[in-house]
Design an enzyme around this catalytic site. Sequence first.
Site, PDB file in Angstrom:
ATOM      1  N   HIS A  21     101.581  76.459 -30.370  1.00 44.42           N
ATOM      2  CA  HIS A  21     102.474  77.412 -29.378  1.00 44.42           C
ATOM      3  C   HIS A  21     103.416  78.242 -30.240  1.00 44.42           C
ATOM      4  O   HIS A  21     103.486  78.162 -31.522  1.00 44.42           O
ATOM      5  CB  HIS A  21     102.925  76.274 -28.297  1.00 44.42           C
ATOM      6  N   HIS A  24     105.611  76.259 -33.085  1.00 42.86           N
ATOM      7  CA  HIS A  24     104.811  76.347 -34.432  1.00 42.86           C
ATOM      8  C   HIS A  24     104.383  77.386 -34.943  1.00 42.86           C
ATOM      9  O   HIS A  24     104.653  77.606 -36.223  1.00 42.86           O
ATOM     10  CB  HIS A  24     103.305  75.690 -34.258  1.00 42.86           C
ATOM     11  N   CYS A 129     107.145  55.356 -30.180  1.00 46.38           N
ATOM     12  CA  CYS A 129     106.777  56.818 -29.246  1.00 46.38           C
ATOM     13  C   CYS A 129     105.633  57.363 -29.949  1.00 46.38           C
ATOM     14  O   CYS A 129     105.631  58.068 -31.075  1.00 46.38           O
ATOM     15  CB  CYS A 129     107.881  57.830 -29.363  1.00 46.38           C
ATOM     16  N   CYS A 132     105.985  61.139 -30.956  1.00 54.88           N
ATOM     17  CA  CYS A 132     106.751  61.302 -31.955  1.00 54.88           C
ATOM     18  C   CYS A 132     105.999  60.647 -33.276  1.00 54.88           C
ATOM     19  O   CYS A 132     106.359  60.956 -34.403  1.00 54.88           O
ATOM     20  CB  CYS A 132     108.037  60.859 -32.231  1.00 54.88           C
ATOM     21  N   CYS A 146     112.610  57.929 -24.996  1.00 54.63           N
ATOM     22  CA  CYS A 146     112.446  58.671 -26.294  1.00 54.63           C
ATOM     23  C   CYS A 146     113.273  59.930 -26.270  1.00 54.63           C
ATOM     24  O   CYS A 146     113.361  60.586 -25.233  1.00 54.63           O
ATOM     25  CB  CYS A 146     111.058  59.407 -26.771  1.00 54.63           C
ATOM     26  N   HIS A 149     110.915  63.102 -26.339  1.00 53.49           N
ATOM     27  CA  HIS A 149     110.045  63.275 -25.237  1.00 53.49           C
ATOM     28  C   HIS A 149     110.294  62.879 -23.838  1.00 53.49           C
ATOM     29  O   HIS A 149     109.586  63.130 -22.759  1.00 53.49           O
ATOM     30  CB  HIS A 149     108.735  62.733 -25.723  1.00 53.49           C
ATOM     31  N   LYS A 316     113.159  73.933 -20.986  1.00 55.53           N
ATOM     32  CA  LYS A 316     112.507  73.140 -22.000  1.00 55.53           C
ATOM     33  C   LYS A 316     111.027  74.083 -21.917  1.00 55.53           C
ATOM     34  O   LYS A 316     110.506  74.015 -20.732  1.00 55.53           O
ATOM     35  CB  LYS A 316     112.352  72.042 -21.718  1.00 55.53           C
ATOM     36  N   LYS A 319     104.250  71.718 -21.149  1.00 52.03           N
ATOM     37  CA  LYS A 319     102.799  72.049 -20.366  1.00 52.03           C
ATOM     38  C   LYS A 319     103.079  71.931 -18.924  1.00 52.03           C
ATOM     39  O   LYS A 319     102.613  72.669 -17.930  1.00 52.03           O
ATOM     40  CB  LYS A 319     101.821  71.141 -20.806  1.00 52.03           C
TER      41      LYS A 319
END
Length: 536
Positions: A21, A24, A129, A132, A146, A149, A316, A319
């Site tokens: 996405h 990256h 996690c 991660c 976490c 996440h 945030k 998805k």
Amino acid sequence: MNVETPVYITTPLYYVNDELHIGHATTTLYADTLARFWRACGRPVLFLTGSDEHGQKIHKAATAAGTTPKAFADRIVGKFFELWERLDIQYDIFIRTTDDFHKRAVQALFTRLRDAGHIRKDRYNALYCVDCETNYTEKDLVEGKCPIHKTTPQQVSEENYFFALSRFTQPLLEHIAKFPDCIVPEPRRNEIVGKLKDGLNDISVTRTTFDWGVPLPWEPQHVIWVWWDALVNYISGLGWPDAQGLPTDAIAGRSRHGHEPVRAPFAHWWPHAVHLVGKDILWHHSVVWWSQLLGAGVNPPRQVFAHGWWQVEGDKMSKTLGNVIRPLEIADKYGRDALRWHVLREGPAKGDADWRQAAFITRYNADLANGLGNLVNRSLTMLGKYFAGKVPAEVAFEQPALERARRDIIARVNALYARMVAAVTAFDLDGACEAVFELVRETNAFVNNAAPFKLAKDPARANDLQASMHTLCQVCFVLCHALRAFLPDASARIADQLGIKAEGRLEAVLRWNAFAPGHTIVGPQPLFARLETGGA
Ligand code: MSP
């Protein structure tokens, strides 16, 4: 900045569990811009990127897709290649952590750490996690979840190999004190120093509960922790532990930068390594990675630059919220320069940033359509009309106010190279863009004031018309070169319209009068169509 000093630029190796996405693409676009800029300065550049293919996360995704991790990785990595090709990312090396030479280097590093007495067997009780691929202590969690996440970590208990990370607290603090710009920007360094001062715990670096990873050479039922494996790419990609460098056939066909990289000794690139990462993985790229290196007797890299995160319209990006920005969708709709420009100018280089459609359109119209596009287009159109497309010789204005404006432009052009080098050295890509756009805005204002279209109607003002058009030619030439790293497609199109090649060292071409009088241009073509405000 001495442009003779090599620079080795790296992106993180992205996980192959999913398609990439905008987060990256942002790191990769920063890296590509740095690489292109330094190459344009004549600096030796090696640009590495790649894919992180081991670990539980990939295993889980592959299982869910009903396939093997390797087949799954091959499929997703194909999409990485496609994305980078379509965004024209010009890396020299693409490394996959499933490459044999990489796996051998991981094993060699682990063996060195064992031989140096930094590895021991112990029972591992932790909160892990999977997203991660990192373990946490109770203290790290936020309401039992976490911190990144917001999911409940797994309780894990197994007998594993441990690395004596705690031993490196002091050496790391000393290293950072000695090289204060080894972590940039400064607030990020302070975060790491703060955490180091709290002290480090030893970490578990092997797993026995699954097998998708690099096996431990002397006990293959253990696989090496995925981070411990992936970080090694930055030196395995240079051929380490072979001091002579990576044999060129190891990654043949995986370069997007015109030529395959030339084999160079490890010592040529490694002292000049610059890792670009997001803030969430700075810990791994400084504390974890540098301890691995120090423990094995290898110096840490020169610098780690950690950027912030994108949010999307204030939320945030996730998805679940269905608001994930896909770089190819943006590039297909608006062009890849428009995507790149938004990332460079509005992106999270210094802190977090918000991707907003309205800001995208505003920035595009202001900078690209009304700013750069308009300036180049009207300049070249007038040159065609008034001088048959031929760059005129330099003359001064007769009118004093215009002559002062011309001299200001000359001074700005001649200062541009140094300003851009200083900004890019400080990872301030937005600052480098702004330096160029100050010239764009100043020159657009100059066109309005000098009004060559009016001068052309008055034969008595022929000298001032020539001075105007000479100025505009020089500025278009300089913009074409100055934007090579930042708007590569537009730069190439301006070069075509000018009938020049966008090549040569920036120091030589970002200069007043570098565009030779007498040269005939090809002619104008629109660069960026204006977007409707509020339009999608
Ligand atoms: N595989 C590891 C890196 C190993 S490097 C030896 C990894 N991969 S990742 O696929 O999860 O990519 C992480 C990168 O994407 C990080 O640099 C991270 O900051 C970045 N981003 C993920 N989401 C992001 C945003 N919303 N915004 C900006 N960047 C973000 O971690």
